[in-house]
Design a protein around this motif. Sequence first.
Motif, PDB file in Angstrom:
ATOM      1  N   THR A 160     -33.960 -36.936 -90.265  1.00 16.76           N
ATOM      2  CA  THR A 160     -33.553 -35.989 -89.227  1.00 16.76           C
ATOM      3  C   THR A 160     -32.033 -35.970 -89.150  1.00 16.76           C
ATOM      4  OG1 THR A 160     -33.586 -37.683 -87.518  1.00 16.76           O
ATOM      5  CG2 THR A 160     -35.641 -36.465 -87.867  1.00 16.76           C
ATOM      6  N   ALA A 161     -31.508 -34.981 -88.481  1.00 15.01           N
ATOM      7  CA  ALA A 161     -30.057 -34.899 -88.291  1.00 15.01           C
ATOM      8  C   ALA A 161     -29.562 -36.107 -87.496  1.00 15.01           C
ATOM      9  CB  ALA A 161     -29.696 -33.606 -87.581  1.00 15.01           C
ATOM     10  N   LYS A 162     -30.336 -36.549 -86.528  1.00 13.38           N
ATOM     11  CA  LYS A 162     -29.951 -37.703 -85.712  1.00 13.38           C
ATOM     12  C   LYS A 162     -29.892 -38.966 -86.578  1.00 13.38           C
ATOM     13  CE  LYS A 162     -31.259 -40.056 -81.459  1.00 13.38           C
ATOM     14  NZ  LYS A 162     -32.221 -40.088 -80.347  1.00 13.38           N
ATOM     15  N   ALA A 163     -30.881 -39.147 -87.442  1.00 12.89           N
ATOM     16  CA  ALA A 163     -30.887 -40.314 -88.328  1.00 12.89           C
ATOM     17  C   ALA A 163     -29.729 -40.251 -89.322  1.00 12.89           C
ATOM     18  CB  ALA A 163     -32.219 -40.401 -89.069  1.00 12.89           C
ATOM     19  N   ASN A 164     -29.447 -39.059 -89.846  1.00  3.82           N
ATOM     20  CA  ASN A 164     -28.325 -38.911 -90.776  1.00  3.82           C
ATOM     21  C   ASN A 164     -27.002 -39.203 -90.085  1.00  3.82           C
ATOM     22  OD1 ASN A 164     -30.078 -38.178 -92.791  1.00  3.82           O
ATOM     23  ND2 ASN A 164     -29.732 -35.987 -92.553  1.00  3.82           N
ATOM     24  N   ALA A 165     -26.847 -38.731 -88.848  1.00  2.00           N
ATOM     25  CA  ALA A 165     -25.610 -38.980 -88.101  1.00  2.00           C
ATOM     26  C   ALA A 165     -25.449 -40.472 -87.822  1.00  2.00           C
ATOM     27  CB  ALA A 165     -25.619 -38.191 -86.798  1.00  2.00           C
ATOM     28  N   CYS A 212     -22.847 -45.766 -88.938  1.00  2.00           N
ATOM     29  CA  CYS A 212     -22.952 -47.147 -89.438  1.00  2.00           C
ATOM     30  C   CYS A 212     -22.102 -47.345 -90.691  1.00  2.00           C
ATOM     31  CB  CYS A 212     -24.411 -47.493 -89.723  1.00  2.00           C
ATOM     32  SG  CYS A 212     -25.420 -47.624 -88.233  1.00  2.00           S
ATOM     33  N   ALA A 213     -22.099 -46.376 -91.584  1.00  2.00           N
ATOM     34  CA  ALA A 213     -21.285 -46.474 -92.803  1.00  2.00           C
ATOM     35  C   ALA A 213     -19.805 -46.486 -92.456  1.00  2.00           C
ATOM     36  CB  ALA A 213     -21.611 -45.319 -93.741  1.00  2.00           C
ATOM     37  N   ASP A 214     -19.385 -45.666 -91.492  1.00  2.00           N
ATOM     38  CA  ASP A 214     -17.986 -45.662 -91.061  1.00  2.00           C
ATOM     39  C   ASP A 214     -17.590 -47.008 -90.469  1.00  2.00           C
ATOM     40  OD1 ASP A 214     -17.608 -43.069 -91.891  1.00  2.00           O
ATOM     41  OD2 ASP A 214     -17.835 -42.206 -89.877  1.00  2.00           O
ATOM     42  N   GLN A 215     -18.458 -47.574 -89.663  1.00  2.00           N
ATOM     43  CA  GLN A 215     -18.169 -48.876 -89.063  1.00  2.00           C
ATOM     44  C   GLN A 215     -18.060 -49.965 -90.128  1.00  2.00           C
ATOM     45  OE1 GLN A 215     -21.331 -49.313 -86.204  1.00  2.00           O
ATOM     46  NE2 GLN A 215     -20.178 -48.245 -84.596  1.00  2.00           N
TER      47      GLN A 215
END
Length: 69
Positions: A40-45, A50-53
């Motif tokens: 979903t868009a929410k899961a992708n966001a 998490c990747a940015d962190q």
Amino acid sequence: MPSPSTPVDISAAPRAVVSTAADLIFRVGRSVLGADKVPTAKANAWAAVCADQERARIREENARILLAR
């Protein structure tokens, strides 16, 4: 019958087809994979956050290592 000055939206039919196809693909995916496995868009966001962190944590760690030398 529309008057000659009334614009005709020639993109309405393709949008309807794409929308229906997307809904069908989503429903089939949900039934085959299970509702919890469909992206979903929410899961992708959340994955992007998490990747940015993680990248920020690695940058901080690298900066600490370089300053310690």
